[in-house]
Each structure stands twice: as structure tokens, then as C-alpha cells.
Scaffold this motif. Structure first.
Motif, PDB file in Angstrom:
ATOM      1  N   ASP A  44     -10.668  20.628   2.356  1.00  0.00           N
ATOM      2  CA  ASP A  44     -12.019  20.215   2.791  1.00  0.00           C
ATOM      3  C   ASP A  44     -12.895  19.867   1.585  1.00  0.00           C
ATOM      4  N   GLU A  45     -12.730  20.612   0.492  1.00  0.00           N
ATOM      5  CA  GLU A  45     -13.491  20.303  -0.724  1.00  0.00           C
ATOM      6  C   GLU A  45     -12.980  18.993  -1.355  1.00  0.00           C
ATOM      7  N   GLN A  60      -9.004  10.950   1.600  1.00  0.00           N
ATOM      8  CA  GLN A  60      -9.755  10.141   2.555  1.00  0.00           C
ATOM      9  C   GLN A  60      -9.765  10.743   3.966  1.00  0.00           C
ATOM     10  N   LYS A  61      -8.849  11.691   4.235  1.00  0.00           N
ATOM     11  CA  LYS A  61      -8.777  12.272   5.574  1.00  0.00           C
ATOM     12  C   LYS A  61      -8.076  13.621   5.480  1.00  0.00           C
ATOM     13  N   VAL A  62      -8.490  14.567   6.329  1.00  0.00           N
ATOM     14  CA  VAL A  62      -7.807  15.864   6.413  1.00  0.00           C
ATOM     15  C   VAL A  62      -7.350  16.046   7.856  1.00  0.00           C
ATOM     16  N   VAL A  63      -6.080  16.397   8.035  1.00  0.00           N
ATOM     17  CA  VAL A  63      -5.512  16.515   9.379  1.00  0.00           C
ATOM     18  C   VAL A  63      -4.661  17.788   9.450  1.00  0.00           C
ATOM     19  N   PRO A  64      -4.383  18.268  10.684  1.00  0.00           N
ATOM     20  CA  PRO A  64      -3.494  19.437  10.782  1.00  0.00           C
ATOM     21  C   PRO A  64      -2.120  19.122  10.192  1.00  0.00           C
ATOM     22  N   LEU A  65      -1.500  20.121   9.575  1.00  0.00           N
ATOM     23  CA  LEU A  65      -0.191  19.919   8.946  1.00  0.00           C
ATOM     24  C   LEU A  65       0.815  19.321   9.932  1.00  0.00           C
ATOM     25  N   ALA A  66       0.783  19.806  11.188  1.00  0.00           N
ATOM     26  CA  ALA A  66       1.776  19.374  12.168  1.00  0.00           C
ATOM     27  C   ALA A  66       1.676  17.871  12.455  1.00  0.00           C
ATOM     28  N   SER A  67       0.503  17.280  12.262  1.00  0.00           N
ATOM     29  CA  SER A  67       0.372  15.851  12.578  1.00  0.00           C
ATOM     30  C   SER A  67       0.260  14.976  11.323  1.00  0.00           C
ATOM     31  N   ASP A  75      -2.562   4.696  -3.109  1.00  0.00           N
ATOM     32  CA  ASP A  75      -3.783   3.969  -2.706  1.00  0.00           C
ATOM     33  C   ASP A  75      -4.707   4.819  -1.854  1.00  0.00           C
ATOM     34  N   ILE A  76      -4.116   5.569  -0.919  1.00  0.00           N
ATOM     35  CA  ILE A  76      -4.894   6.340   0.052  1.00  0.00           C
ATOM     36  C   ILE A  76      -4.255   7.721   0.144  1.00  0.00           C
ATOM     37  N   ARG A  77      -5.083   8.765   0.231  1.00  0.00           N
ATOM     38  CA  ARG A  77      -4.570  10.127   0.311  1.00  0.00           C
ATOM     39  C   ARG A  77      -5.000  10.777   1.631  1.00  0.00           C
ATOM     40  N   ILE A  78      -4.005  11.219   2.419  1.00  0.00           N
ATOM     41  CA  ILE A  78      -4.284  12.023   3.612  1.00  0.00           C
ATOM     42  C   ILE A  78      -3.768  13.427   3.313  1.00  0.00           C
ATOM     43  N   ALA A  79      -4.623  14.428   3.536  1.00  0.00           N
ATOM     44  CA  ALA A  79      -4.220  15.801   3.223  1.00  0.00           C
ATOM     45  C   ALA A  79      -4.044  16.614   4.496  1.00  0.00           C
ATOM     46  N   PRO A 108       0.830  -1.202   0.000  1.00  0.00           N
ATOM     47  CA  PRO A 108       0.000   0.000   0.000  1.00  0.00           C
ATOM     48  C   PRO A 108       0.865   1.252   0.000  1.00  0.00           C
ATOM     49  N   VAL A 109       0.430   2.253  -0.762  1.00  0.00           N
ATOM     50  CA  VAL A 109       1.150   3.528  -0.820  1.00  0.00           C
ATOM     51  C   VAL A 109       0.198   4.627  -0.342  1.00  0.00           C
ATOM     52  N   ILE A 110       0.637   5.359   0.678  1.00  0.00           N
ATOM     53  CA  ILE A 110      -0.172   6.443   1.252  1.00  0.00           C
ATOM     54  C   ILE A 110       0.456   7.769   0.823  1.00  0.00           C
ATOM     55  N   ALA A 111      -0.336   8.648   0.219  1.00  0.00           N
ATOM     56  CA  ALA A 111       0.164   9.996  -0.065  1.00  0.00           C
ATOM     57  C   ALA A 111      -0.149  10.878   1.141  1.00  0.00           C
ATOM     58  N   ALA A 112       0.879  11.511   1.686  1.00  0.00           N
ATOM     59  CA  ALA A 112       0.708  12.467   2.788  1.00  0.00           C
ATOM     60  C   ALA A 112       0.925  13.848   2.170  1.00  0.00           C
TER      61      ALA A 112
END
Ligand code: HXC
Length: 261
Positions: free
Chosen positions: A172-173, A181-188, A121-125, A100-104
């Protein structure tokens, strides 16, 4: 681990973090970096110590601001086609990687940057992430798989809206339309990506790899063929030790200890 001019690869706890590192150009993809991404994913695919790969960009401002415009601007038609093919082949290697490849995604994911994220595979922004396909504003079209992956991920209507207008959208859009698939603070951001990697690593890696293959290959087939392929892969799971381990652990109320065999 090999050294690269434009990328950093760090492996820890079964997770490889690949950081694209051209901050002076907001991590834009030039020919050398594209070749390096190709090599990195060839190596990581074969490295048994690596179970999950995280792809991110150096710095806080940009994941990848696209293909390198300064390098592309004088290409002729043949060279343009070859550059698109090089990117397409490289991103296919990411999509078809057995792990699996996760884009951060930290900051700008524009043009080729959005396209490389979509090959994962999965994108966290991060909350500061911005997505877009600005190509038509440069007189070109997305050429690293963007016209195809964008349509498949968010539907043709939204893909056409984003590609024809070249509008940028915020995290958010991007979440609302299913691009991430998820939005998180930049620091985390990296911690969240690593934590997701550990969740996946605790499962059967054989089964995760089979699931990736069934999802990706099935998407290219008719429903009937995709179902037949899924049943075939499902059967393959029963040839391995992880299925026995997982089901015995359930029956005996123990924690499974998967070996990936
Ligand atoms: C080359 C780039 C670059 C790019 C940024 N830079 N994006 N260089 N190619 N794609 C460079 C800038 O030239 C500048 O270097 C430095 O990075 C910082 O960028 P600035 O523009 O000064 O930053 P800012 O004002 O904050 O604007 C950020 C930005 C803007 C909105 C992301 O840089 C931008 O619009 N970049 C281009 C985005 C884009 O159009 N991407 C799609 C490319 S086409 P210098 O040395 O000049 O100060 C594509 C096609 C893929 O991806 C398919 C190909 C087959």
C-alpha cells in the motif's frame, strides 16, 4: 519454447509469462539466472507471437529477494563491477524491449528484485508484496540501476529515504509513492496482470511500442529535445496501417482491427 534451469516461459494469447524459478533461494538472482533472463528477453523481443510480457516469481512468498548474496559475498572490486554491469545490461534489455513488460510482484521485491521490477513498464503488486533496497545493510549500494530508476520513479528524496534506511515498505505504501500502479489480492495477481495484458493487446501494438520508446528515450533528454522526438515518433505513426485503421474505425463507428503494421 526453450527450457531454463531457473525460469519458466509460457506463451498464451499473445502474452508471455516469465516465472523466475529459484524458490529455494526466494528467486534470488544468481549469475546463471541473470544469463537466462538475458536470453529470454532477447528471444521474446524477436517472437512475433508475443505482444506483452509478464514477469513474476515462483511461489507465494517472493518475487525476487535480490541478487544472490551467497554468490556475491567473495567478489573483488573488478568482479563486483562486472556483476553490476551484467545486471544493468540485462535490465536495460527489459526496459528497451519493444513490447510492454508488466511486473506481477508476489511477495518480496528486495534489492535486485526491486530493481528488476523497476526496469519493467508497469508494476502490479500482490497485497503481500514488500519492497526495499537493503543493500547499505550489506555494505554495498544498489547496483542494477536502482540508484537511478528509484530516483526517477519516486523522486530523489523518497529514493534516498528508502536506500539510506534500507527500510522495507508494504504494497500500500509502494502504491502511495507511485512505485507500483495497482495492488491486488495475491490469488488474483496473475489474472489481473493477464487482463491488463489483454487490454493493451487490443490496442495498436505499433503505437504502444512507439509510446514506450518516446517515454523512455524522452526521459533521457531535455524537454525541448524530448518534444521534438515525440513529434518525430507521432509522425511515424502516420506511415503505418494501424493509424488508418484506428481513425477509419472511429469515423465509421466500427471496432478497429489492428495488425501492428
Ligand atoms: C541468496 C537468499 C537470498 C538472497 C533469501 N535467500 N534471499 N539467498 N541471496 N538475496 C535464501 C536464504 O538464505 C534461505 O536459504 C532461503 O532463501 C529462505 O530465506 P530465509 O531468510 O530463510 O527466509 P525468511 O526468514 O522468510 O526471510 C526472507 C527475507 C530474507 C527477509 C527476504 O531472506 C532476506 O533478508 N534476504 C536477503 C534480502 C536482501 O538483502 N536482498 C538484497 C541483496 S543485495 P537457506 O538455504 O539459507 O535456508 C542485491 C544487490 C543488487 O540485491 C545489485 C548487485 C550489483
Amino acid at each position: 519454447m526453450k527450457e531454463y534451469n531457473n525460469a519458466i516461459v509460457e506463451i498464451e494469447n499473445g502474452t508471455a509469462v516469465v516465472t523466475l524459478n529459484r524458490p529455494q533461494a526466494l528467486n534470488a538472482l544468481n549469475d546463471e539466472l541473470m544469463s537466462e533472463i538475458n536470453d529470454i528477453f532477447t528471444d521474446l523481443n524477436q517472437d512475433n507471437s508475443v505482444k506483452v510480457i509478464i514477469l513474476t516469481g515462483a511461489g507465494e512468498k517472493s518475487f525476487v529477494a535480490g541478487a544472490d548474496i551467497k554468490e556475491m559475498k567473495d567478489l573483488n572490486a573488478d568482479e563486483g563491477r562486472r556483476w553490476a554491469e551484467k545486471g544493468e545490461t540485462t535490465f536495460l534489455k527489459i526496459e528497451q524491449c519493444e513490447k510492454p513488460v508488466i511486473a506481477a510482484i508476489n511477495g518480496f521485491a528486495l534489492g535486485g528484485g526491486c530493481e528488476i521490477a523497476m526496469a519493467c513498464d508497469i508494476r502490479i503488486a500482490a497485497e503481500n508484496a514488500k519492497f526495499g533496497q537493503p543493500e547499505v545493510g550489506l555494505g554495498i549500494i544498489p547496483g542494477f540501476g536502482g540508484t537511478q530508476r528509484m530516483s526517477r520513479l519516486v523522486g530523489r528524496g523518497m529514493a534516498k529515504y528508502l536506500i539510506y534506511t534500507a527500510n522495507m515498505i508494504k504494497a500500500d505504501e509502494a502504491y502511495r509513492i507511485g512505485l507500483v500502479q495497482k495492488v491486488v489480492p495475491l490469488a488474483s495477481l496473475l489474472e489481473e496482470a493477464k487482463s491488463l495484458a489483454q487490454t493493451i493487446i487490443k490496442k495498436s501494438q505499433t503505437a504502444v511500442c512507439f509510446a514506450k520508446d518516446a517515454i523512455n528515450r524522452g526521459a533521457e533528454m531535455s524537454m525541448a529535445n524530448a518534444m521534438a522526438y515525440e513529434a518525430y515518433i507521432f509522425g511515424m505513426c502516420f506511415g503505418g496501417e494501424d493509424q488508418t485503421e484506428g481513425m477509419n474505425a472511429f469515423v465509421t463507428k466500427a471496432k478497429p482491427n489492428f495488425t501492428g503494421k
